[in-house]
Design an enzyme around this catalytic site. Structure first.
Site, PDB file in Angstrom:
ATOM      1  N   LYS A 162      -1.987  -2.705   8.160  1.00 11.74           N
ATOM      2  CA  LYS A 162      -3.088  -2.240   9.002  1.00 11.74           C
ATOM      3  C   LYS A 162      -2.983  -2.856  10.390  1.00 11.74           C
ATOM      4  CE  LYS A 162      -6.304  -1.339   5.219  1.00 11.74           C
ATOM      5  NZ  LYS A 162      -7.629  -1.625   4.634  1.00 11.74           N
TER       6      LYS A 162
ATOM      7  N   TYR B 226      -9.436 -10.591  -7.182  1.00 16.45           N
ATOM      8  CA  TYR B 226      -8.453 -10.559  -8.253  1.00 16.45           C
ATOM      9  C   TYR B 226      -8.600 -11.750  -9.203  1.00 16.45           C
ATOM     10  CZ  TYR B 226      -6.434  -6.854  -5.492  1.00 16.45           C
ATOM     11  OH  TYR B 226      -6.267  -5.681  -4.801  1.00 16.45           O
TER      12      TYR B 226
ATOM     13  N   HIS C 211      -3.897  -9.403   3.400  1.00 14.98           N
ATOM     14  CA  HIS C 211      -5.348  -9.498   3.599  1.00 14.98           C
ATOM     15  C   HIS C 211      -5.655 -10.490   4.720  1.00 14.98           C
ATOM     16  CE1 HIS C 211      -6.292  -8.207  -0.824  1.00 14.98           C
ATOM     17  NE2 HIS C 211      -6.077  -7.175  -0.025  1.00 14.98           N
TER      18      HIS C 211
ATOM     19  N   HIS D 245      -3.077   2.828  -5.636  1.00 11.59           N
ATOM     20  CA  HIS D 245      -3.638   1.494  -5.418  1.00 11.59           C
ATOM     21  C   HIS D 245      -3.713   0.694  -6.723  1.00 11.59           C
ATOM     22  CE1 HIS D 245      -4.714  -0.054  -1.558  1.00 11.59           C
ATOM     23  NE2 HIS D 245      -5.745  -0.726  -2.026  1.00 11.59           N
TER      24      HIS D 245
ATOM     25  N   ARG E 124      -0.874  -1.679  -6.827  1.00 10.90           N
ATOM     26  CA  ARG E 124      -1.120  -2.832  -5.953  1.00 10.90           C
ATOM     27  C   ARG E 124      -2.084  -3.818  -6.616  1.00 10.90           C
ATOM     28  NH1 ARG E 124      -1.313  -4.514  -0.395  1.00 10.90           N
ATOM     29  NH2 ARG E 124      -3.406  -5.049   0.355  1.00 10.90           N
TER      30      ARG E 124
ATOM     31  N   ARG F  75       0.859  -1.182   0.000  1.00  8.70           N
ATOM     32  CA  ARG F  75       0.000   0.000   0.000  1.00  8.70           C
ATOM     33  C   ARG F  75       0.898   1.235   0.000  1.00  8.70           C
ATOM     34  NH1 ARG F  75      -1.964  -3.526   3.980  1.00  8.70           N
ATOM     35  NH2 ARG F  75      -4.046  -4.375   3.564  1.00  8.70           N
TER      36      ARG F  75
END
Length: 301
Positions: A174, A280, A271, A245, A248, A150
């Site tokens: 995150k 994806y 994730h 993004h 990514r 990110r």
């Protein structure tokens, strides 16, 4: 009957306590914390009640109010902010019942992420290397496309987060969760040139370990990165809508197009839920279908 659990504190004090909790204990980013705070201020301004007097109907009314002028994703972001706040209030015994207990988010359409083709990525990364900024930009984009980081992770990297012996980058995603991602030889080559030859010219006699620096020797901002990316895409004649993004998304899609395992891609992207990564595969299937329709002699009637 009100949701009362003893003496209440002033709402502003409780909000301050909650902000300390998510910043210090949960270690959420400043951007995330600021977003939560704005959402909660909006909510309490609407209901005009102390938190101990708020019930489920108040929250449903607020959701209906938001839904009139906002898309489902925006409404759901507010719901998450409110639910997390009341979960904290219950955790510290300021309320007996969480008024958000049975509140669910709105259904949202699945947005297919924008990706660049491999040809467009190659165009974007074909940077003429004349100045220290060119080498910085080349190293940043090669790293981003090699790892799927990110932009927030990219711009907070320290110099020692790149391990040239193990061919990896160490980042914090995150919730400050550490992640180790392999790097391509191409990315490592340009990172080495930038770090050991050109980065020193950007430091401006300042002492910091931030990897990617701006013209003042400070950490490059998100706005600075976005501006650089837009100008580069314009220069290369890439007309697709592009954002940090997008790199990514392209990283993940190209891996899957070329046979990468979904679990591996999930790990590299950081994730928590594999369903997030599965989007994806849909992008990849669309890509294959488009190639078939443009390439197969009998694909068109």
């Amino acid at each position: 009957m009100y949701n009362y659990y003893g003496d209440s504190m002033d709402y502003n004090n409780q909000l301050a306590n909650y902000m300390d909790y998510i910043k210090i204990e949960r270690q959420l980013s400043n951007n995330t914390c600021d977003g939560y705070k704005r959402d909660l201020i909006d909510f309490f301004s609407y209901v005009k009640k102390e938190y101990i007097y708020i019930d489920k109907d108040d929250i449903i009314n607020y959701i209906q109010y938001l839904a009139k002028n906002n898309n489902p994703r925006t409404v759901n972001r507010h719901i998450v902010s409110i639910k997390n706040y009341f979960k904290f209030m219950q955790k510290i015994n300021k309320i007996k019942i969480n008024p958000c207990e049975d509140i669910t988010g709105l259904k949202t359409p699945k947005n297919i992420p924008h990706v660049l083709s491999e040809d467009d990525i190659n165009k974007l990364l074909d940077i003429k290397l004349n100045t220290a900024y060119d080498y910085r930009n080349k190293a940043m984009l090669e790293l981003m496309y090699s790892s799927g980081l990110r932009v927030s992770e990219l711009l907070t990297l320290q110099v020692n987060d790149i391990d040239f012996d193990l061919n990896i980058v160490r980042c914090f995603g995150k919730g400050r969760k550490e992640r180790i991602v392999p790097l391509s030889d191409m990315a490592l080559t340009y990172l080495y040139d930038y770090i050991y030859v050109y980065r020193n010219t950007l430091i401006k006699q300042k002492s910091n370990n931030i990897l990617f620096l701006n013209s003042r020797g400070n950490k490059l901002s998100r706005q600075g990165f976005f501006k650089m990316l837009k100008l580069l895409a314009l220069e290369k004649g890439i007309k697709k809508d592009i954002s940090p993004h997008t790199i990514r998304h392209s990283f993940a899609t190209h891996l899957i197009n070329n046979g990468a395992d979904l679990r591996s891609v999930q790990t590299m992207l950081g994730h928590e839920n594999i369903q997030t990564t599965q989007i994806y595969t849909h992008v990849s299937n669309n890509y294959i279908k488009e190639n078939y329709e443009t390439s197969h002699p009998r694909s068109k009637k």
